[in-house]
Structure formats: structure tokens, C-alpha cells
Design a protein around this motif. Structure first.
Motif, PDB file in Angstrom:
ATOM      1  N   LEU A 198       1.713  -6.041   5.279  1.00 11.14           N
ATOM      2  CA  LEU A 198       2.293  -5.162   4.268  1.00 11.14           C
ATOM      3  C   LEU A 198       2.327  -5.850   2.910  1.00 11.14           C
ATOM      4  O   LEU A 198       2.524  -7.070   2.836  1.00 11.14           O
ATOM      5  CB  LEU A 198       3.718  -4.761   4.659  1.00 11.14           C
ATOM      6  N   ASP A 201      -1.019   9.292  -5.671  1.00  8.97           N
ATOM      7  CA  ASP A 201      -1.543   7.986  -5.265  1.00  8.97           C
ATOM      8  C   ASP A 201      -0.984   6.896  -6.172  1.00  8.97           C
ATOM      9  O   ASP A 201      -1.654   6.411  -7.086  1.00  8.97           O
ATOM     10  CB  ASP A 201      -3.071   8.003  -5.316  1.00  8.97           C
ATOM     11  N   ILE A 239      -1.467   1.165   5.930  1.00 11.98           N
ATOM     12  CA  ILE A 239      -1.065   0.321   4.804  1.00 11.98           C
ATOM     13  C   ILE A 239      -1.290  -1.151   5.127  1.00 11.98           C
ATOM     14  O   ILE A 239      -1.671  -1.949   4.261  1.00 11.98           O
ATOM     15  CB  ILE A 239       0.410   0.579   4.449  1.00 11.98           C
ATOM     16  N   ALA A 257       1.911   3.437   8.510  1.00 15.08           N
ATOM     17  CA  ALA A 257       2.216   2.021   8.288  1.00 15.08           C
ATOM     18  C   ALA A 257       1.043   1.134   8.683  1.00 15.08           C
ATOM     19  O   ALA A 257       0.731   0.158   7.984  1.00 15.08           O
ATOM     20  CB  ALA A 257       3.468   1.624   9.065  1.00 15.08           C
ATOM     21  N   PHE A 282       5.028   6.620  -3.656  1.00 11.17           N
ATOM     22  CA  PHE A 282       5.193   6.301  -2.238  1.00 11.17           C
ATOM     23  C   PHE A 282       6.638   5.924  -1.930  1.00 11.17           C
ATOM     24  O   PHE A 282       7.216   6.381  -0.939  1.00 11.17           O
ATOM     25  CB  PHE A 282       4.253   5.170  -1.832  1.00 11.17           C
ATOM     26  N   ASP A 304      -3.615  -2.320   6.880  1.00 12.63           N
ATOM     27  CA  ASP A 304      -5.055  -2.544   7.102  1.00 12.63           C
ATOM     28  C   ASP A 304      -5.408  -2.818   8.557  1.00 12.63           C
ATOM     29  O   ASP A 304      -6.308  -3.597   8.853  1.00 12.63           O
ATOM     30  CB  ASP A 304      -5.572  -3.687   6.219  1.00 12.63           C
ATOM     31  N   ASP A 335       2.282   3.532  -6.115  1.00 12.29           N
ATOM     32  CA  ASP A 335       3.322   2.829  -5.366  1.00 12.29           C
ATOM     33  C   ASP A 335       4.696   3.452  -5.604  1.00 12.29           C
ATOM     34  O   ASP A 335       5.502   3.569  -4.681  1.00 12.29           O
ATOM     35  CB  ASP A 335       3.354   1.350  -5.762  1.00 12.29           C
TER      36      ASP A 335
END
Length: 227
Positions: free
Chosen positions: A132, A81, A179, A176, A86, A181, A83
Motif C-alpha cells: 500500500l 481518479d 491498490i 485493496a 479516494f 498491485d 487520492d
């Protein structure tokens, strides 16, 4: 393998490896859907190596195995978890898509699916752009372009691979939207993993039993897929 034949060498491991992959998929989906989390954390890293082992046992092409191993690296990094993890995971999957594109070769794809995929790419990126994080916009746009190209080109191997490419695109689109929201389906992780595992399996089966005939000419013919 054909009926009545006895597998030799590494081919004897193909069926057990495929069964192990399907069992690991079931365990992972149960872990994602109901918990405990350790089921998912333990099963997810096993999925693609088992599928790559199956492809190797079936004497699959090297770009296919390389694509799967890149996907495995992406799976592992995305368990963390952060960035950075990712981005590294996304880069690993991007490398896998390049391997798939090498696998698909230079055969020409059908025009209408290409137009449809291009429209989907442009509209989807435009819709999620503002949601994003700023640092992910350009990387995700570039990744989306590569993923869409892979999904479109997968059609040169026939309907199995084409379905796998489309499901891969759908799986990553679900990530996506999370991410960005957007409102999510119930148990979003379940649908992400279900579409992802199905995508990798169908791409593998399509690569192991490619179609014959001229790609893009509407003359696809599926060979039987044996396990």
C-alpha cells in the motif's frame, strides 16, 4: 407485501424501484465488462439511490437508508481518479458502515464467525501492508477494521444480511489488492461491482425482513422477503 393485497402510498413504488435497480446493475456490469465507459459512469451513481428508494418505499429503518446514501456518496467520489477523492469516498463508506452497525443494534453475534473475521482481518492487512502507498496504510487499516466489524455484525439479521456483509468485505478486498498491485482476476472491475451490488442488495433485504429469535443463539429464522 402479501399476495392478493394492493400496495398503498409509497409502497406501490417498491417493485418498480427494485426492478430499476436490477436493470441499472445489469447496465453497469455490461459497461464495466465490455464498455463503453460512459455506461459505467452513468449507471453506477444510480444503483444505490434506487436501492435506497426501494428501502424507503418498503418503510425501511432510517439507519439502513442512511447507510445506503453514504454508500452512494462513496460511489460518486470513487469515480474520480485522485487520492483525495479516494479518501473521501472511503470515509463515506466508513460512515455507511457506522450506520449499518447502528442498524444491527446490540444483539450478540456468534463467537466463531467473530474469531474467523478477526483472523481474516489481521492476516489480510498484514499481507497487503507493504504494497500500500504509505499515506493509505493507516486509513485503510482503520477502514478495514470498521468494515470487518460491519460484516461480522450483519449476521444478527440472518443469512441474507450475513452474506451481504461478507460480499461487501470481499468487494473491498478486491479493491485493496488492486491498490497493492497484487495479481488480479480477469476484468477485476466487473467482480468488484458484482460483489458490491449484491452486498448492498442483500444487506437491504436482510434489514427489511429481519430474523426473529435471539441473536447469537443459533435460532435464526428467515421471514419471507416480499417485493
Amino acid at each position: 407485501m402479501s399476495e392478493g393485497t394492493v400496495p398503498e402510498g409509497r409502497e406501490r413504488y417498491a417493485r418498480p424501484l427494485l426492478i430499476a435497480f436490477l436493470v441499472a446493475c445489469a447496465v453497469d456490469l455490461v459497461g464495466v465488462l465490455t464498455g463503453p465507459e460512459w455506461l459505467h459512469l452513468g449507471a453506477k451513481p444510480l444503483l444505490v439511490p434506487l436501492l435506497a428508494g426501494y428501502a424507503f418505499a418498503r418503510r425501511g429503518p432510517r439507519p439502513l437508508i442512511a447507510a445506503l446514501l453514504c454508500g452512494w456518496a462513496g460511489d460518486v467520489f470513487l469515480l474520480a481518479d485522485s487520492d483525495l477523492a479516494f479518501l473521501v469516498g472511503m470515509a463515506s463508506f466508513a460512515a455507511g458502515h457506522v450506520c449499518y452497525l447502528v442498524l444491527f443494534g446490540r444483539a450478540r453475534g456468534a463467537l466463531l464467525p467473530g474469531i474467523a473475521y478477526a483472523v481474516v482481518l489481521v492476516v489480510f492487512v498484514a499481507l497487503i501492508w507493504d504494497g500500500l502507498p504509505a499515506g493509505l496504510r493507516i486509513p485503510m487499516a482503520g477502514y478495514s477494521l470498521l468494515l470487518t466489524a460491519m460484516a461480522y455484525r450483519s449476521g444478527v439479521l440472518g443469512r441474507y444480511a450475513a452474506t451481504g456483509g461478507a460480499l461487501f468485505l470481499l468487494s473491498d478486498a478486491l479493491i485493496a489488492t488492486g491498490i497493492a498491485d497484487w495479481p488480479q482476476l480477469p476484468a477485476p472491475g466487473f467482480w468488484v461491482m458484482l460483489t458490491y451490488a449484491a452486498a448492498q442488495l442483500l444487506l437491504t433485504l436482510g434489514a427489511l425482513a429481519p430474523v426473529s429469535g435471539e441473536a447469537g443463539a443459533g435460532a435464526y429464522r428467515e421471514r419471507s422477503i416480499s417485493i
